[in-house]
Design an enzyme around this catalytic site. Structure first.
Site, PDB file in Angstrom:
ATOM      1  N   ASP A 131       0.858  -1.193   0.000  1.00 46.78           N
ATOM      2  CA  ASP A 131       0.000   0.000   0.000  1.00 46.78           C
ATOM      3  C   ASP A 131       0.895   1.244   0.000  1.00 46.78           C
ATOM      4  O   ASP A 131       1.610   1.483   0.963  1.00 46.78           O
ATOM      5  CB  ASP A 131      -0.896  -0.052   1.246  1.00 46.78           C
ATOM      6  CG  ASP A 131      -1.668   1.246   1.470  1.00 46.78           C
ATOM      7  OD1 ASP A 131      -1.836   2.007   0.490  1.00 46.78           O
ATOM      8  OD2 ASP A 131      -2.094   1.480   2.616  1.00 46.78           O
ATOM      9  N   ASN A 172      -0.137   4.518  -0.293  1.00 52.98           N
ATOM     10  CA  ASN A 172      -0.695   5.798   0.158  1.00 52.98           C
ATOM     11  C   ASN A 172      -1.429   5.724   1.494  1.00 52.98           C
ATOM     12  O   ASN A 172      -2.162   6.639   1.861  1.00 52.98           O
ATOM     13  CB  ASN A 172      -1.630   6.382  -0.917  1.00 52.98           C
ATOM     14  CG  ASN A 172      -2.802   5.455  -1.194  1.00 52.98           C
ATOM     15  OD1 ASN A 172      -2.840   4.336  -0.693  1.00 52.98           O
ATOM     16  ND2 ASN A 172      -3.746   5.921  -1.984  1.00 52.98           N
ATOM     17  N   ASP A 223      -3.964   4.017   2.664  1.00 51.08           N
ATOM     18  CA  ASP A 223      -5.402   3.786   2.828  1.00 51.08           C
ATOM     19  C   ASP A 223      -5.702   2.334   3.227  1.00 51.08           C
ATOM     20  O   ASP A 223      -6.873   1.935   3.304  1.00 51.08           O
ATOM     21  CB  ASP A 223      -6.176   4.175   1.562  1.00 51.08           C
ATOM     22  CG  ASP A 223      -5.838   3.297   0.379  1.00 51.08           C
ATOM     23  OD1 ASP A 223      -4.917   2.449   0.501  1.00 51.08           O
ATOM     24  OD2 ASP A 223      -6.478   3.446  -0.683  1.00 51.08           O
ATOM     25  N   ASP A 251      -1.808  -1.301  -3.860  1.00 51.63           N
ATOM     26  CA  ASP A 251      -2.091  -0.544  -5.084  1.00 51.63           C
ATOM     27  C   ASP A 251      -0.958  -0.688  -6.092  1.00 51.63           C
ATOM     28  O   ASP A 251       0.084  -1.276  -5.795  1.00 51.63           O
ATOM     29  CB  ASP A 251      -2.352   0.930  -4.735  1.00 51.63           C
ATOM     30  CG  ASP A 251      -1.314   1.474  -3.777  1.00 51.63           C
ATOM     31  OD1 ASP A 251      -0.110   1.312  -4.068  1.00 51.63           O
ATOM     32  OD2 ASP A 251      -1.693   2.034  -2.711  1.00 51.63           O
ATOM     33  N   ASP A 304      -5.273 -10.958 -15.294  1.00 51.50           N
ATOM     34  CA  ASP A 304      -6.322 -11.916 -14.986  1.00 51.50           C
ATOM     35  C   ASP A 304      -7.507 -11.576 -15.883  1.00 51.50           C
ATOM     36  O   ASP A 304      -7.961 -10.430 -15.916  1.00 51.50           O
ATOM     37  CB  ASP A 304      -6.723 -11.783 -13.503  1.00 51.50           C
ATOM     38  CG  ASP A 304      -7.050 -13.113 -12.866  1.00 51.50           C
ATOM     39  OD1 ASP A 304      -7.870 -13.848 -13.447  1.00 51.50           O
ATOM     40  OD2 ASP A 304      -6.503 -13.409 -11.786  1.00 51.50           O
ATOM     41  N   ASP A 310      -9.696 -16.848 -15.718  1.00 50.83           N
ATOM     42  CA  ASP A 310     -10.507 -17.265 -14.579  1.00 50.83           C
ATOM     43  C   ASP A 310     -11.612 -18.247 -14.996  1.00 50.83           C
ATOM     44  O   ASP A 310     -12.356 -17.959 -15.940  1.00 50.83           O
ATOM     45  CB  ASP A 310     -11.145 -15.996 -13.982  1.00 50.83           C
ATOM     46  CG  ASP A 310     -11.737 -16.214 -12.612  1.00 50.83           C
ATOM     47  OD1 ASP A 310     -10.965 -16.461 -11.669  1.00 50.83           O
ATOM     48  OD2 ASP A 310     -12.970 -16.128 -12.476  1.00 50.83           O
ATOM     49  N   GLU A 365      -7.531 -21.232 -15.786  1.00 47.88           N
ATOM     50  CA  GLU A 365      -7.910 -21.794 -14.497  1.00 47.88           C
ATOM     51  C   GLU A 365      -9.045 -22.774 -14.772  1.00 47.88           C
ATOM     52  O   GLU A 365     -10.126 -22.365 -15.208  1.00 47.88           O
ATOM     53  CB  GLU A 365      -8.376 -20.706 -13.526  1.00 47.88           C
ATOM     54  CG  GLU A 365      -8.541 -21.270 -12.122  1.00 47.88           C
ATOM     55  CD  GLU A 365      -9.642 -20.614 -11.305  1.00 47.88           C
ATOM     56  OE1 GLU A 365      -9.615 -20.738 -10.079  1.00 47.88           O
ATOM     57  OE2 GLU A 365     -10.546 -19.991 -11.901  1.00 47.88           O
ATOM     58  N   HIS A 406      -4.117 -17.284  -4.643  1.00 44.32           N
ATOM     59  CA  HIS A 406      -4.959 -16.498  -3.740  1.00 44.32           C
ATOM     60  C   HIS A 406      -6.179 -17.266  -3.237  1.00 44.32           C
ATOM     61  O   HIS A 406      -6.942 -16.738  -2.436  1.00 44.32           O
ATOM     62  CB  HIS A 406      -5.401 -15.225  -4.463  1.00 44.32           C
ATOM     63  CG  HIS A 406      -6.253 -15.543  -5.654  1.00 44.32           C
ATOM     64  ND1 HIS A 406      -5.755 -16.157  -6.785  1.00 44.32           N
ATOM     65  CD2 HIS A 406      -7.576 -15.373  -5.886  1.00 44.32           C
ATOM     66  CE1 HIS A 406      -6.728 -16.347  -7.645  1.00 44.32           C
ATOM     67  NE2 HIS A 406      -7.844 -15.879  -7.130  1.00 44.32           N
ATOM     68  N   ASP A 407      -6.410 -18.474  -3.752  1.00 46.11           N
ATOM     69  CA  ASP A 407      -7.560 -19.269  -3.326  1.00 46.11           C
ATOM     70  C   ASP A 407      -7.161 -20.428  -2.418  1.00 46.11           C
ATOM     71  O   ASP A 407      -8.038 -21.171  -1.953  1.00 46.11           O
ATOM     72  CB  ASP A 407      -8.278 -19.874  -4.547  1.00 46.11           C
ATOM     73  CG  ASP A 407      -8.914 -18.825  -5.436  1.00 46.11           C
ATOM     74  OD1 ASP A 407      -9.308 -17.758  -4.917  1.00 46.11           O
ATOM     75  OD2 ASP A 407      -9.009 -19.080  -6.658  1.00 46.11           O
TER      76      ASP A 407
HETATM   77  C1  GLC Z   1     -11.622 -18.141  -9.569  1.00 47.79           C
HETATM   78  C2  GLC Z   1     -10.790 -17.178  -8.754  1.00 47.79           C
HETATM   79  C3  GLC Z   1     -11.462 -16.950  -7.457  1.00 47.79           C
HETATM   80  C4  GLC Z   1     -12.821 -16.340  -7.724  1.00 47.79           C
HETATM   81  C5  GLC Z   1     -13.632 -17.190  -8.699  1.00 47.79           C
HETATM   82  C6  GLC Z   1     -14.779 -16.417  -9.245  1.00 47.79           C
HETATM   83  O1  GLC Z   1     -11.705 -19.385  -8.960  1.00 47.79           O
HETATM   84  O2  GLC Z   1      -9.480 -17.652  -8.624  1.00 47.79           O
HETATM   85  O3  GLC Z   1     -10.712 -16.116  -6.610  1.00 47.79           O
HETATM   86  O4  GLC Z   1     -13.521 -16.217  -6.536  1.00 47.79           O
HETATM   87  O5  GLC Z   1     -12.881 -17.606  -9.812  1.00 47.79           O
HETATM   88  O6  GLC Z   1     -14.324 -15.416 -10.103  1.00 47.79           O
HETATM   89 CA    CA Z   2      -3.371   2.155  -1.229  1.00 46.56          CA
END
Ligand code: GLC
Ligand code: CA
Length: 568
Positions: free
Chosen positions: A22, A24, A26, A30, A99, A206, A263, A338-339
């Site tokens: 981050d 700035n 908040d 970013d 993405d 995705d 994905e 991230h999942d």
């Molecule tokens: C994919 C993403 C996940 C998101 C889902 C719906 O699995 O990796 O983070 O919640 O798609 O877009």
């Molecule tokens: Ca920020």
């Protein structure tokens, strides 16, 4: 036709921008924050950065619900910041992969606003609208079928003004696009060109295998039988998906030099060959989910469980993909994104005694296989899962929905059980802010972070780890250097050794001239490995120090990993 990026030689670093840095104060990561840390990423030796979504979004699913594909999320910065990011990345030899979230949009996207405004709006067919299958005795509309969504009980949401249901495989704020409509596809190709023309080098797509729906919309037999898991498995790999991906390649990708990775939940090796086969004209590679599902709930309640994976099952599954795609398609290699929960906590041991050793062991086991490795932010310093005490400490919609379904509604798990499962498998394990230093808020932000920091940041942070020659970061650097130095890591075949050994994971990679032997111990106890002795073997990497005394046959100490090379 333009040549693809040499994706076989790529190493990809994934950034979840909200949690990275981050600039700035908040509390939200970013784009300028990413720019400040580009040297840190480039020094690892990676070639590409995949950015989780940075488009305008109301953040129902943290950017995976896009309301404008051509705008940057205000909290993340501006298009100027983005151009600067691409430029600064290029200066360091890094490409930017975006993405691409086009199975669905946000319900706040202009297309959906139009679509829901009336049945004869020109955008109506951009989404999937259906009449009710009937009405209850109280006059309530019944959904067209029984599909369960990933983030809510039904995959259908009733829209009162136009008296129809719309389909959403994810949250109610993520309506699915209708890919059977050629106008939708043209819009998608157009927005892809917009970013490619701005200097982007490819896409992580995705849930791309869910874009084509069976026009019959059949009931989900598992749900009929009382199941509670989402119907995604049934919807995935639909009738026209390969046709659409080939069209996308012809219409867009063939004109650029790109890296593409799909994905693709609920795909088998056969599907992997179909999406990523070298001559298929579709994608460069896909993310299999199979190795991420092996430690799920044994009673069929999805991923919500805290048991440990069975090592033979894990390695046999990965070997199945290695062998199945060999010479015909290309694998992606990942433990984290991230999942997913943090791999050192999941398949390793995140206690102070073993954290670094097991993190480097897991990294080696993954990176020496055949495929393109993906590193998720924080993995390169061995970041761990987190266990916040309250549900309200968490943000993730998937966790909140699962809690509502399994605890509040069905009363299948107690509160304590569910919190335990969230600690073990929840997506927010990956989303706590990046731990840069031991200073306030781990150096992530000078304000209040949008999600709490993992309290272990005082001991576990990038500043400390990068400076440690025995740390995780420098070890990842060595792994990536080896890949650049030894072609067998890219080109070698794959053979799993001792597939039934419950404690170790060993394999060979071979070309005509080279043999690579990788042996890893998945436990804290000393374990022996059965290997064919090759007098030519020399140790090229290990996560223990006393290399001289070691031979390929000597037992592996706790979480030890070794890479041997013999050349003729
Ligand atoms: C994919 C993403 C996940 C998101 C889902 C719906 O699995 O990796 O983070 O919640 O798609 O877009
Ligand atoms: Ca920020």
């Amino acid at each position: 036709m333009t040549q693809d990026i040499d994706f076989r030689r790529s190493v990809v670093y994934q950034i979840y921008p909200r949690s990275f840095a981050d600039s700035n104060g908040d509390g939200v990561g970013d784009l300028p924050g990413i720019i400040q840390h580009l040297d840190y990423i480039a020094d690892l030796g990676v070639t590409d950065i995949w950015l989780s979504p940075i488009y305008a979004s109301p953040n129902d699913d943290n950017g995976y619900d896009i309301s404008d594909y051509r705008a940057i999320m205000a909290e993340f910065g501006t298009l100027d910041d983005f151009d600067r990011l691409v430029h600064e990345a290029q200066k360091r030899g890094l490409r930017i992969i975006m993405d691409l979230v086009v199975n669905h949009t946000s319900d706040e996207h202009e297309w959906f606003q139009q679509s829901r405004s009336s049945r004869d709006n020109p955008y109506r067919d951009y989404y999937i609208w259906r009449d009710p299958s009937g009405y209850t005795t109280e006059g309530k509309p019944i959904p067209p079928n029984n599909w369960i969504s990933c983030f809510s009980p039904s995959a259908w949401e009733w829209d009162e003004p136009t008296q129809q249901f719309y389909l959403h495989l994810f949250s109610t704020k993520q309506p699915d696009l209708n890919w059977d409509n050629p106008k939708v596809r043209a819009e998608v190709y157009d927005l892809m060109r917009f970013w490619l023309d701005r200097g982007v080098s490819g896409f992580r797509m995705d849930v791309i295998n869910a874009i084509s729906k069976d026009p019959e919309f059949p009931d989900d037999p598992r749900v009929t039988a009382g199941g509670r898991e989402s119907s995604l498995y049934l919807i995935a790999n639909g009738p026209r998906v390969h046709e659409f991906l080939r069209e996308m390649r012809r219409e867009v990708l063939d004109d650029y030099s790109t890296l593409t990775v799909g994905e693709t939940p609920d795909t088998t090796v056969a599907d992997g060959l179909a999406y990523a086969g070298f001559n298929r004209g579709e994608l460069n590679m896909v993310f299999t989910f199979e190795h991420m599902m092996l430690d799920g709930n044994p009673d069929g309640y999805g991923k919500w469980w805290d048991g440990k994976v069975d090592v033979p099952t894990l390695k046999q599954n990965l070997a199945h993909w290695q062998e199945g795609l060999a010479g015909k398609a290309w694998n992606s290699l990942y433990w984290n994104n991230h999942d997913q929960p943090r791999v050192v906590s999941r398949f390793g041991d995140d206690s102070p005694q073993w954290r670094v050793t097991s993190a480097t062991m897991l990294a080696t086991t993954l990176h020496m296989m055949c495929g393109t490795p993906y590193i998720y932010q924080g993995e390169e310093i061995g970041m761990t899962n987190v266990a916040f005490p309250e549900l309200s400490d968490y943000d993730d919609i998937e966790q909140r929905n699962a809690y509502a379904q399994y605890v509040d509604k069905a009363k299948i798990f107690s509160h304590e059980q569910m919190m335990h499962y969230i600690h073990a498998r929840g997506r927010d394990n990956a989303r706590t802010p990046m731990q840069w230093s031991a200073t306030k808020n781990a150096g992530f932000s000078t304000g209040t972070p949008w999600l709490k920091i993992n309290p272990n940041y005082r001991e576990l942070n990038a500043e400390r780890d990068v400076a440690d020659p025995r740390g995780v970061y420098q070890y990842y650097q060595r792994l990536i250097e080896l890949r650049k130095k030894y072609p067998v890591i890219i080109d070698g075949d794959f053979q799993l050794l001792s597939p039934d050994d419950p404690y170790t994971f060993s394999y060979l990679r071979r070309t005509k001239t080279d043999t690579l032997l990788v042996t890893s111990n998945f436990t804290e106890h000393e374990r022996s490995v059965a290997v064919d002795s090759n007098p030519g073997y020399r140790l090229i990497l290990s996560n223990y120090e006393d290399k001289e005394k070691t031979t390929p046959e000597s037992p592996l100490r706790g979480y030890e990993t070794r890479v041997w090379l013999a050349s003729t």
